[in-house]
Design a protein around this motif. Structure first.
Motif, PDB file in Angstrom:
ATOM      1  N   MET A   1       0.633  -1.258   0.010  1.00  0.00           N
ATOM      2  CA  MET A   1       0.088   0.569  -0.064  1.00  0.00           C
ATOM      3  C   MET A   1       0.723   0.956   0.159  1.00  0.00           C
ATOM      4  N   TYR A   2       0.527   2.462  -0.792  1.00  0.00           N
ATOM      5  CA  TYR A   2       1.274   3.803  -0.731  1.00  0.00           C
ATOM      6  C   TYR A   2       0.504   5.197  -0.760  1.00  0.00           C
ATOM      7  N   LYS A   3       1.322   5.454   0.658  1.00  0.00           N
ATOM      8  CA  LYS A   3       0.453   6.425   1.315  1.00  0.00           C
ATOM      9  C   LYS A   3       0.376   7.746   0.385  1.00  0.00           C
ATOM     10  N   ILE A   4      -1.007   8.541  -0.107  1.00  0.00           N
ATOM     11  CA  ILE A   4      -1.023   9.722   0.538  1.00  0.00           C
ATOM     12  C   ILE A   4       0.089  11.086   0.449  1.00  0.00           C
ATOM     13  N   VAL A   5       0.273  11.475   0.760  1.00  0.00           N
ATOM     14  CA  VAL A   5       0.700  12.609   1.702  1.00  0.00           C
ATOM     15  C   VAL A   5       0.360  13.592   1.655  1.00  0.00           C
ATOM     16  N   ARG A   6       0.347  13.948   0.155  1.00  0.00           N
ATOM     17  CA  ARG A   6       0.099  15.724   0.125  1.00  0.00           C
ATOM     18  C   ARG A   6      -1.342  15.239  -1.394  1.00  0.00           C
ATOM     19  N   LYS A   7      -2.092  16.244  -1.038  1.00  0.00           N
ATOM     20  CA  LYS A   7      -3.171  16.032  -1.886  1.00  0.00           C
ATOM     21  C   LYS A   7      -3.522  17.732  -2.321  1.00  0.00           C
TER      22      LYS A   7
ATOM     23  N   THR B   1       5.322  12.838  -7.375  1.00  0.00           N
ATOM     24  CA  THR B   1       4.395  14.162  -8.224  1.00  0.00           C
ATOM     25  C   THR B   1       3.837  13.224  -9.150  1.00  0.00           C
ATOM     26  N   ILE B   2       2.450  12.985  -8.675  1.00  0.00           N
ATOM     27  CA  ILE B   2       1.391  12.500  -9.994  1.00  0.00           C
ATOM     28  C   ILE B   2       0.763  13.451 -10.245  1.00  0.00           C
ATOM     29  N   VAL B   3      -0.008  13.996 -11.020  1.00  0.00           N
ATOM     30  CA  VAL B   3      -0.466  14.397 -11.372  1.00  0.00           C
ATOM     31  C   VAL B   3      -1.828  14.685 -12.819  1.00  0.00           C
ATOM     32  N   PHE B   4      -3.310  14.501 -12.579  1.00  0.00           N
ATOM     33  CA  PHE B   4      -3.787  13.352 -13.290  1.00  0.00           C
ATOM     34  C   PHE B   4      -5.318  14.600 -13.525  1.00  0.00           C
ATOM     35  N   GLN B   5      -5.532  14.219 -14.244  1.00  0.00           N
ATOM     36  CA  GLN B   5      -7.187  14.997 -14.884  1.00  0.00           C
ATOM     37  C   GLN B   5      -8.444  13.683 -15.236  1.00  0.00           C
ATOM     38  N   PRO B   6      -9.040  14.019 -13.715  1.00  0.00           N
ATOM     39  CA  PRO B   6     -10.276  13.046 -13.743  1.00  0.00           C
ATOM     40  C   PRO B   6     -11.500  12.830 -15.303  1.00  0.00           C
ATOM     41  N   VAL B   7     -11.212  11.631 -16.076  1.00  0.00           N
ATOM     42  CA  VAL B   7     -12.084  11.621 -17.126  1.00  0.00           C
ATOM     43  C   VAL B   7     -12.178  10.057 -17.149  1.00  0.00           C
ATOM     44  N   GLY B   8     -12.366   9.217 -16.521  1.00  0.00           N
ATOM     45  CA  GLY B   8     -12.478   7.869 -16.507  1.00  0.00           C
ATOM     46  C   GLY B   8     -13.293   7.418 -14.686  1.00  0.00           C
ATOM     47  N   ALA B   9     -13.649   5.842 -14.949  1.00  0.00           N
ATOM     48  CA  ALA B   9     -13.958   5.425 -14.219  1.00  0.00           C
ATOM     49  C   ALA B   9     -12.909   5.911 -12.873  1.00  0.00           C
ATOM     50  N   SER B  10     -12.062   5.316 -13.141  1.00  0.00           N
ATOM     51  CA  SER B  10     -10.499   4.674 -12.034  1.00  0.00           C
ATOM     52  C   SER B  10     -10.457   6.358 -11.858  1.00  0.00           C
ATOM     53  N   THR B  11      -9.858   7.472 -12.415  1.00  0.00           N
ATOM     54  CA  THR B  11      -9.361   8.617 -12.246  1.00  0.00           C
ATOM     55  C   THR B  11     -10.483   8.821 -11.542  1.00  0.00           C
ATOM     56  N   LEU B  12     -11.675   8.946 -11.374  1.00  0.00           N
ATOM     57  CA  LEU B  12     -12.674   9.923 -10.792  1.00  0.00           C
ATOM     58  C   LEU B  12     -12.276   9.011  -9.609  1.00  0.00           C
ATOM     59  N   GLU B  13     -12.181   7.941  -9.844  1.00  0.00           N
ATOM     60  CA  GLU B  13     -12.125   7.418  -7.951  1.00  0.00           C
ATOM     61  C   GLU B  13     -10.763   7.676  -6.989  1.00  0.00           C
ATOM     62  N   LEU B  14      -9.961   8.071  -7.663  1.00  0.00           N
ATOM     63  CA  LEU B  14      -8.598   8.775  -7.015  1.00  0.00           C
ATOM     64  C   LEU B  14      -9.135   9.910  -6.457  1.00  0.00           C
ATOM     65  N   ALA B  15      -9.673  10.689  -7.610  1.00  0.00           N
ATOM     66  CA  ALA B  15      -9.398  11.938  -7.437  1.00  0.00           C
ATOM     67  C   ALA B  15     -10.136  12.452  -5.760  1.00  0.00           C
ATOM     68  N   GLN B  16     -11.428  10.528  -5.651  1.00  0.00           N
ATOM     69  CA  GLN B  16     -11.907  10.886  -3.891  1.00  0.00           C
ATOM     70  C   GLN B  16     -11.022  10.505  -2.782  1.00  0.00           C
ATOM     71  N   PHE B  17     -10.102  10.061  -3.575  1.00  0.00           N
ATOM     72  CA  PHE B  17      -8.818   9.790  -2.100  1.00  0.00           C
ATOM     73  C   PHE B  17      -8.540  10.892  -1.847  1.00  0.00           C
ATOM     74  N   GLU B  18      -8.074  10.824  -0.284  1.00  0.00           N
ATOM     75  CA  GLU B  18      -7.419  12.222   0.418  1.00  0.00           C
ATOM     76  C   GLU B  18      -6.341  11.713   1.428  1.00  0.00           C
ATOM     77  N   GLU B  19      -5.534  12.752   2.183  1.00  0.00           N
ATOM     78  CA  GLU B  19      -4.301  12.654   2.443  1.00  0.00           C
ATOM     79  C   GLU B  19      -4.482  11.824   3.572  1.00  0.00           C
ATOM     80  N   GLY B  20      -3.099  10.979   3.429  1.00  0.00           N
ATOM     81  CA  GLY B  20      -3.723  10.101   4.990  1.00  0.00           C
ATOM     82  C   GLY B  20      -3.982   8.318   4.059  1.00  0.00           C
ATOM     83  N   GLU B  21      -5.053   8.329   3.116  1.00  0.00           N
ATOM     84  CA  GLU B  21      -5.203   6.846   2.385  1.00  0.00           C
ATOM     85  C   GLU B  21      -4.298   6.463   1.746  1.00  0.00           C
ATOM     86  N   GLU B  22      -4.644   5.071   1.499  1.00  0.00           N
ATOM     87  CA  GLU B  22      -3.676   4.627   0.802  1.00  0.00           C
ATOM     88  C   GLU B  22      -3.809   3.898  -0.252  1.00  0.00           C
ATOM     89  N   VAL B  23      -3.657   3.946  -1.821  1.00  0.00           N
ATOM     90  CA  VAL B  23      -3.510   3.258  -3.027  1.00  0.00           C
ATOM     91  C   VAL B  23      -2.826   1.466  -3.294  1.00  0.00           C
TER      92      VAL B  23
END
Length: 296
Positions: free
Chosen positions: A1-7, A60-82
């Motif tokens: 698992m990989y933590k989101i440390v900044r959003k 650092t990753i930068v993305f524009q939500p356009v499909g289901a997976s990137t829309l889902e990723l945009a819902q993740f918050e700092e402290g959560e993990e992918v």
């Protein structure tokens, strides 16, 4: 698992995340990409590395939500993990791997469109850190869609911003601004790197060809699986079949068949279209899966 440390939300439609991935942070080079999966059985999302901090262990990753997976990723918050964060993948930028004396001879202009500013940034940062000057053009439809301006200004010798509607900077698109720099401001360039939407890269390459400027483009926007198995990023370069994920993502922009790539990209969006392409392209549909001989 990989933590989101900044959003951070860079504008109404683009997100930035710092992911804790120490091994990737230590080895990734400008031009390469990673594949993230939100959950254990989630879809693979190829994203260009926008920056690294080896000391902090973050990518650092930068993305524009356009499909289901990137829309889902945009819902993740700092402290959560992918679930997974794999890389670096793809070939690094030629500017990074070429002989430094040769790079020093280049008068480089980077041309970034929209979210393409993100993969341009690490290359400009690398140039700055190694003592090489370069100019950067950033373009977007309007001021609200400009991203990473301050970060880019800190590493570019000259930063030029343009907007289609004239709400900020030069009024016009990146090709019009390039023409203005060359024809009216007497700028001279002998190398260009263009990253952005496919249609923007096509016309930017037509412009650089007119001015006889060798040009590199990144075909990251057409990748889906990221390993060459899905056939999504099949592209014709100088008459030869290539795959952006395993042969690139960077190619000579003057040799890419953009029209074919864009037509193919549109067809690939539907299941029937994918079947049609697999049938038509046969053994050349996939780029390394080993199953092409089975295509009928």
């Amino acid at each position: 698992m990989y933590k989101i440390v900044r959003k951070e939300k860079l504008n109404p439609s683009i997100y930035l995340m710092d992911i804790l991935a120490p091994l990737v942070a230590k080895s990734a080079l400008p031009g390469q990409f990673i594949i993230v999966r939100n959950t254990e059985f989630g879809e693979r999302i190829p994203l260009t590395v926008a920056d690294t901090n080896p000391e902090a262990g973050t990518v650092t990753i930068v993305f524009q939500p356009v499909g289901a997976s990137t829309l889902e990723l945009a819902q993740f918050e700092e402290g959560e993990e992918v679930a997974s964060f794999v890389g670096p993948l793809g070939r690094p930028s030629d500017l990074v791997t070429d002989d430094k004396e040769e790079v020093a001879k280049k008068k480089v202009v980077f041309i970034a469109g929209g979210v393409g500013t993100a993969p341009v940034y690490p290359q400009v940062k690398w140039m700055h850190e190694h003592g090489f000057d370069c100019d950067v053009i950033i373009g977007a439809r309007n001021k609200d869609l400009i991203i990473m301006e301050d970060m880019m200004r800190a590493v570019a010798k000259n930063l030029y911003v343009c907007t289609d509607d004239g709400s900020y900077g030069f009024k016009g698109n990146v090709t019009q601004l390039l023409a203005d720099l060359i024809e009216n401001q007497h700028k001279e360039y002998n190398h260009a790197v263009v990253i952005g939407p496919m249609i923007m890269m096509k016309f930017a390459c037509l412009a650089t060809k007119k001015y006889d400027i060798p040009t590199i483009v990144s075909l990251n926007p057409i990748m889906v699986d990221g390993t060459g198995m899905c056939g999504a990023c099949r592209v014709v370069v100088d008459g030869k079949v290539k795959f952006a994920c395993v042969d690139g993502p960077e190619f000579d922009g003057h040799l890419v068949d953009f029209d074919q790539a864009m037509r193919r990209q549109a067809i690939y969006k539907t299941e029937e279209g994918r079947r049609k392409l697999a049938f038509q392209e046969g053994r050349t549909h996939h780029g390394g899966c080993g199953n092409c001989k089975e295509d009928k």
